[in-house]
Design a protein around this motif. Structure first.
Motif, PDB file in Angstrom:
ATOM      1  N   GLY A 151      19.975 -47.643  41.227  1.00 11.15           N
ATOM      2  CA  GLY A 151      21.008 -46.761  41.734  1.00 11.15           C
ATOM      3  C   GLY A 151      20.439 -45.468  42.284  1.00 11.15           C
ATOM      4  N   SER A 176      18.737 -46.179  45.601  1.00 13.72           N
ATOM      5  CA  SER A 176      19.724 -46.393  46.667  1.00 13.72           C
ATOM      6  C   SER A 176      20.291 -45.058  47.137  1.00 13.72           C
ATOM      7  CB  SER A 176      20.847 -47.301  46.162  1.00 13.72           C
ATOM      8  OG  SER A 176      21.775 -47.548  47.190  1.00 13.72           O
ATOM      9  N   LYS A 177      20.658 -44.190  46.197  1.00 19.48           N
ATOM     10  CA  LYS A 177      21.172 -42.873  46.575  1.00 19.48           C
ATOM     11  C   LYS A 177      20.134 -42.087  47.373  1.00 19.48           C
ATOM     12  CE  LYS A 177      24.411 -42.291  42.730  1.00 19.48           C
ATOM     13  NZ  LYS A 177      24.732 -41.509  41.509  1.00 19.48           N
ATOM     14  N   ASN A 214      26.905 -40.392  46.986  1.00 21.45           N
ATOM     15  CA  ASN A 214      27.889 -41.214  46.281  1.00 21.45           C
ATOM     16  C   ASN A 214      28.073 -42.524  47.044  1.00 21.45           C
ATOM     17  OD1 ASN A 214      30.128 -42.375  45.073  1.00 21.45           O
ATOM     18  ND2 ASN A 214      31.376 -40.515  45.118  1.00 21.45           N
ATOM     19  N   SER A 215      27.677 -43.623  46.433  1.00 25.43           N
ATOM     20  CA  SER A 215      27.739 -44.917  47.124  1.00 25.43           C
ATOM     21  C   SER A 215      29.168 -45.315  47.478  1.00 25.43           C
ATOM     22  CB  SER A 215      27.096 -46.014  46.265  1.00 25.43           C
ATOM     23  OG  SER A 215      27.819 -46.194  45.057  1.00 25.43           O
ATOM     24  N   ARG A 216      30.146 -44.773  46.784  1.00 24.01           N
ATOM     25  CA  ARG A 216      31.541 -45.082  47.106  1.00 24.01           C
ATOM     26  C   ARG A 216      31.977 -44.416  48.411  1.00 24.01           C
ATOM     27  NH1 ARG A 216      35.066 -48.752  44.991  1.00 24.01           N
ATOM     28  NH2 ARG A 216      36.769 -47.287  44.581  1.00 24.01           N
ATOM     29  N   TRP A 270      28.903 -50.001  53.214  1.00 27.52           N
ATOM     30  CA  TRP A 270      28.109 -51.209  53.137  1.00 27.52           C
ATOM     31  C   TRP A 270      28.246 -51.895  54.493  1.00 27.52           C
ATOM     32  CZ3 TRP A 270      25.074 -52.925  49.113  1.00 27.52           C
ATOM     33  CH2 TRP A 270      25.192 -52.223  47.910  1.00 27.52           C
ATOM     34  N   TYR A 311      18.343 -51.111  49.548  1.00 26.58           N
ATOM     35  CA  TYR A 311      18.675 -49.815  48.968  1.00 26.58           C
ATOM     36  C   TYR A 311      19.564 -49.002  49.910  1.00 26.58           C
ATOM     37  CZ  TYR A 311      15.392 -50.352  45.085  1.00 26.58           C
ATOM     38  OH  TYR A 311      14.744 -50.770  43.937  1.00 26.58           O
ATOM     39  N   GLN A 338      22.136 -50.116  51.358  1.00 24.01           N
ATOM     40  CA  GLN A 338      23.472 -50.724  51.326  1.00 24.01           C
ATOM     41  C   GLN A 338      23.726 -51.659  52.505  1.00 24.01           C
ATOM     42  OE1 GLN A 338      25.559 -47.070  48.774  1.00 24.01           O
ATOM     43  NE2 GLN A 338      26.636 -47.891  50.542  1.00 24.01           N
ATOM     44  N   LYS A 389      33.203 -56.799  47.558  1.00 26.20           N
ATOM     45  CA  LYS A 389      33.125 -55.336  47.624  1.00 26.20           C
ATOM     46  C   LYS A 389      34.431 -54.747  48.152  1.00 26.20           C
ATOM     47  CE  LYS A 389      28.126 -54.836  47.856  1.00 26.20           C
ATOM     48  NZ  LYS A 389      28.097 -54.206  46.500  1.00 26.20           N
ATOM     49  N   ASP A 418      35.562 -50.828  47.962  1.00 24.21           N
ATOM     50  CA  ASP A 418      34.414 -50.277  48.677  1.00 24.21           C
ATOM     51  C   ASP A 418      34.706 -50.176  50.170  1.00 24.21           C
ATOM     52  OD1 ASP A 418      32.842 -49.879  46.446  1.00 24.21           O
ATOM     53  OD2 ASP A 418      31.866 -51.839  46.577  1.00 24.21           O
TER      54      ASP A 418
END
Length: 318
Positions: A3, A6-7, A78-80, A84, A104, A106, A127, A132
């Motif tokens: 995580g 990825s961020k 923030n992945s949200r 993607w 990473y 997305q 997702k 998402d």
């Protein structure tokens, strides 16, 4: 750890895209309608499983990620709040370094030629049903002709991939669909240049990123209902006739239809295929063909929304 990486990847790429847009490398950057996306991203409905789909024309290899340089910088952590997207295995996942970077970042690895029932599409549906944000280039490849105002194909897009229809049909809640239109990215990264210039952005491009109003759910449902009621569903895609003849294809189409009937397009899907609770649809080739026709119609309705925004942006009428 994954995580964090990825961020970090998304943040570095996002901030780099923002820098490219703001340090004077581009002659100008115009952003229209960003609030349409921001409102969707910050909606509490996402916590209840309502996902977001952005869909745009695809005019350069830098559309993604550079277009996301327009987002507020704090979103990158923030992945949200970051997209993607689907990425071709034979372009983005060609070696371990690229594969790690794009995962990473997305990007969901997608295999050309493996059709709409491959794991990448399954992942996109999952997702979306978790609330998402999925970004899709419906054409599946770069098409710079569509962004040339002097071309007869201006604001006309290549037929969208059928996977778009599957993702939309299997969403359990109506996704917030935000059409987008990009201009100038074809000047930033023109196609057809010799090596090594084909990997180097050109300075001086005037970029614009336009986010349209979310497509009303009722518009899509009513358009699909009208096509079904008037018996104007498109023919089953020619490119999938071989697949429909495969022994496993009716079962795949049947499972897709069963999922769709429980979702936001359940009414039109049930009407089109004439499904009844006691009718087992998994082994009926004729039913499979009807499901494919509905998916083709859904895909075409979404494409029209993106093209309509493109015509407005390019001053080609509506």
């Amino acid at each position: 750890m994954a995580g964090f990486l990825s961020k970090a990847t998304v943040s570095i790429v996002g901030l780099g895209s923002k820098a490219l847009m703001n340090i004077g490398f581009c002659s100008s950057v115009t952003v229209n309608g960003l609030d349409n996306l921001v409102k969707a991203l910050e909606s509490e409905e996402r916590n209840n499983g309502r996902g977001i789909v952005t869909m745009s024309n695809h005019i350069s290899t830098l559309d993604d990620p550079v277009a996301w340089g327009v987002l507020p910088a704090h979103y990158y952590r923030n992945s949200r709040m970051t997209r993607w997207t689907l990425g071709a295995s034979d372009i983005m996942f060609t070696n371990p370094v690229f594969s790690t970077f794009f995962r990473y970042g997305q990007v969901i690895e997608t295999f050309r030629g493996k059709g709409i029932f491959q794991p990448a599409i399954d992942t996109a549906v999952e997702k979306l049903n978790r609330g998402d944000w999925i970004h899709l280039f419906g054409e599946g490849r770069v098409n710079q002709d569509s962004s040339d105002p002097s071309s007869s194909n201006a604001a006309r897009l290549i037929r969208f991939k059928w996977g778009i229809g599957r993702i939309m049909m299997e969403a359990q809640k109506p996704p917030v669909i935000v059409p987008m239109w990009l201009t100038g990215f074809d000047k930033l990264m023109p196609e057809g240049r010799p090596f090594p210039y084909n990997f180097v952005p050109k300075p001086g491009a005037a970029l614009s990123v336009t986010f349209g109003e979310p497509v009303p759910v009722s518009d899509i449902q009513e358009a699909l209902d009208t096509l079904i009621r008037e018996h104007r569903l498109p023919a089953a895609p020619r490119s999938s006739h071989g697949g429909l003849a495969n022994a496993s294809r009716p079962a795949e189409e049947g499972r897709s239809a069963e999922v769709a009937e429980r979702g936001w397009l359940g009414g039109p899907v049930s009407h089109a295929i004439g499904s009844e609770p006691e009718k087992h649809i998994l082994v009926d080739p004729a039913m499979a063909q009807e499901v494919a026709r509905v998916r083709s119609a859904v895909t075409a309705v979404i494409q029209r929304e993106v093209e309509a925004l493109g015509r407005r942006v390019m001053g080609k009428g509506d």
